[in-house]
Design a protein around this motif. Structure first.
Motif, mmCIF file in Angstrom:
data_model
loop_
_atom_site.group_PDB
_atom_site.id
_atom_site.type_symbol
_atom_site.label_atom_id
_atom_site.label_comp_id
_atom_site.label_asym_id
_atom_site.label_seq_id
_atom_site.Cartn_x
_atom_site.Cartn_y
_atom_site.Cartn_z
ATOM 1 N N GLU A 120 0.818 -1.211 0.000
ATOM 2 C CA GLU A 120 0.000 0.000 0.000
ATOM 3 C C GLU A 120 0.856 1.267 0.000
ATOM 4 O O GLU A 120 0.495 2.257 -0.633
ATOM 5 N N ASP A 121 1.988 1.234 0.698
ATOM 6 C CA ASP A 121 2.853 2.418 0.741
ATOM 7 C C ASP A 121 3.400 2.746 -0.651
ATOM 8 O O ASP A 121 3.463 3.911 -1.037
ATOM 9 N N LEU A 122 3.786 1.723 -1.387
ATOM 10 C CA LEU A 122 4.320 1.935 -2.732
ATOM 11 C C LEU A 122 3.245 2.516 -3.647
ATOM 12 O O LEU A 122 3.478 3.483 -4.375
ATOM 13 N N MET A 123 2.059 1.930 -3.609
ATOM 14 C CA MET A 123 0.977 2.415 -4.465
ATOM 15 C C MET A 123 0.546 3.825 -4.051
ATOM 16 O O MET A 123 0.255 4.668 -4.905
ATOM 17 N N LYS A 124 0.550 4.108 -2.767
ATOM 18 C CA LYS A 124 0.205 5.455 -2.298
ATOM 19 C C LYS A 124 1.247 6.452 -2.783
ATOM 20 O O LYS A 124 0.899 7.564 -3.195
ATOM 21 N N HIS A 125 2.511 6.053 -2.753
ATOM 22 C CA HIS A 125 3.579 6.925 -3.247
ATOM 23 C C HIS A 125 3.342 7.282 -4.723
ATOM 24 O O HIS A 125 3.458 8.452 -5.107
ATOM 25 N N LEU A 126 2.992 6.291 -5.528
ATOM 26 C CA LEU A 126 2.749 6.541 -6.953
ATOM 27 C C LEU A 126 1.538 7.446 -7.172
ATOM 28 O O LEU A 126 1.600 8.386 -7.964
ATOM 29 N N THR A 127 0.453 7.160 -6.483
ATOM 30 C CA THR A 127 -0.749 7.979 -6.672
ATOM 31 C C THR A 127 -0.537 9.392 -6.137
ATOM 32 O O THR A 127 -1.059 10.350 -6.718
ATOM 33 N N LYS A 129 2.332 11.004 -6.187
ATOM 34 C CA LYS A 129 3.138 11.681 -7.214
ATOM 35 C C LYS A 129 2.250 12.130 -8.370
ATOM 36 O O LYS A 129 2.402 13.245 -8.877
ATOM 37 N N LEU A 130 1.327 11.273 -8.775
ATOM 38 C CA LEU A 130 0.412 11.641 -9.857
ATOM 39 C C LEU A 130 -0.459 12.823 -9.446
ATOM 40 O O LEU A 130 -0.679 13.743 -10.234
ATOM 41 N N ALA A 131 -0.946 12.802 -8.214
ATOM 42 C CA ALA A 131 -1.818 13.875 -7.732
ATOM 43 C C ALA A 131 -1.077 15.212 -7.673
ATOM 44 O O ALA A 131 -1.680 16.269 -7.874
ATOM 45 N N ARG A 132 0.233 15.168 -7.406
ATOM 46 C CA ARG A 132 1.033 16.397 -7.350
ATOM 47 C C ARG A 132 1.588 16.772 -8.728
ATOM 48 O O ARG A 132 2.374 17.705 -8.837
ATOM 49 N N ASN A 133 1.193 16.035 -9.764
ATOM 50 C CA ASN A 133 1.670 16.264 -11.138
ATOM 51 C C ASN A 133 3.186 16.153 -11.251
ATOM 52 O O ASN A 133 3.806 16.854 -12.051
ATOM 53 N N GLU A 134 3.783 15.271 -10.445
ATOM 54 C CA GLU A 134 5.217 15.041 -10.541
ATOM 55 C C GLU A 134 5.468 13.951 -11.576
ATOM 56 O O GLU A 134 4.690 12.998 -11.691
ATOM 57 N N PRO A 135 6.534 14.073 -12.338
ATOM 58 C CA PRO A 135 6.818 13.046 -13.352
ATOM 59 C C PRO A 135 7.218 11.725 -12.691
ATOM 60 O O PRO A 135 7.884 11.703 -11.657
ATOM 61 N N LEU A 136 6.773 10.627 -13.293
ATOM 62 C CA LEU A 136 7.144 9.297 -12.809
ATOM 63 C C LEU A 136 8.409 8.848 -13.525
ATOM 64 O O LEU A 136 8.621 9.176 -14.694
ATOM 65 N N THR A 137 9.219 8.082 -12.811
ATOM 66 C CA THR A 137 10.387 7.497 -13.460
ATOM 67 C C THR A 137 9.910 6.398 -14.400
ATOM 68 O O THR A 137 8.748 5.976 -14.353
ATOM 69 N N GLU A 138 10.803 5.932 -15.229
ATOM 70 C CA GLU A 138 10.441 4.864 -16.163
ATOM 71 C C GLU A 138 9.965 3.632 -15.405
ATOM 72 O O GLU A 138 8.961 3.011 -15.782
ATOM 73 N N SER A 139 10.637 3.285 -14.329
ATOM 74 C CA SER A 139 10.242 2.121 -13.518
ATOM 75 C C SER A 139 8.867 2.329 -12.902
ATOM 76 O O SER A 139 8.046 1.407 -12.865
ATOM 77 N N GLU A 140 8.626 3.552 -12.407
ATOM 78 C CA GLU A 140 7.328 3.841 -11.800
ATOM 79 C C GLU A 140 6.206 3.782 -12.841
ATOM 80 O O GLU A 140 5.120 3.263 -12.560
#
Length: 178
Positions: A120-127, A129-140
């Motif tokens: 859950e922590d990993l998925m929360k981190h990704l969501t 980042k998306l909510a803050r409009n931060e770019p995701l790394t290729e792995s993310e």
């Protein structure tokens, strides 16, 4: 921290000086009782009250330091336990791969994927980042794509989409609206 320690040292010095004056006054008072004369002293009730307040401030400060140390120790213990858990998972994964990837064909990718997507922590981190409009790394991005494909747009949703296509036939506008 240095300022607080310096304040503590100054307060303790003032307290010791006030205590020394009090002892001198007590000694002088005992001597004057014997001669039935009373000497005046330099110590006032204000000095005593200030010393008592300073001592209380020192106790409060040190109690706060002890509490902060205990909080830090608890946080360190929790972090250490979490890192130990991650190390165990990584060791299990690497053992599953075998030496030089020799067992990669027998690796249970579904189980590995379930563990990753269950974090859950990993998925929360990704969501987040998306909510803050931060770019995701290729792995993310790849992880998010895999998550959407397996968890969000899973086989059930895919089958539902196929049945809608069959029901609607060539009417793709209604399908888009749906």
């Amino acid at each position: 921290m240095n300022l607080l320690i310096e304040e503590y040292q100054n307060t303790m010095r003032e307290y010791r000086e006030a205590a020394a004056r009090a002892r001198e006054a007590q000694t002088g008072a005992q001597g004057s009782v014997a001669t039935r004369t009373i000497e005046t002293t330099d110590i006032t009730i204000v000095d005593v009250l200030e010393s008592a307040r300073d001592i209380q401030a020192i106790h409060t400060f040190w109690n706060g330091m002890v509490e902060a140390d205990q909080t830090a120790e608890t946080g360190f213990s929790e972090t250490t336990a979490g890192l130990s858990e991650i190390k165990t998972m990584a060791d299990t994964f690497l053992n599953g791969l075998g030496k030089n990837g020799g067992k990669i064909g027998s690796l249970d990718v579904d189980a590995l994927q379930a563990v990753v997507f269950g974090d859950e922590d990993l998925m929360k981190h990704l969501t987040d980042k998306l909510a803050r409009n931060e770019p995701l790394t290729e792995s993310e991005r790849e992880l998010l794509y895999q998550y959407i494909q397996s968890e969000v747009f899973n086989e059930e949703k895919h089958n539902e989409m196929q049945s809608l296509i069959q029901i609607l036939g060539a009417d793709t506008e209604n399908l888009k609206d749906r």
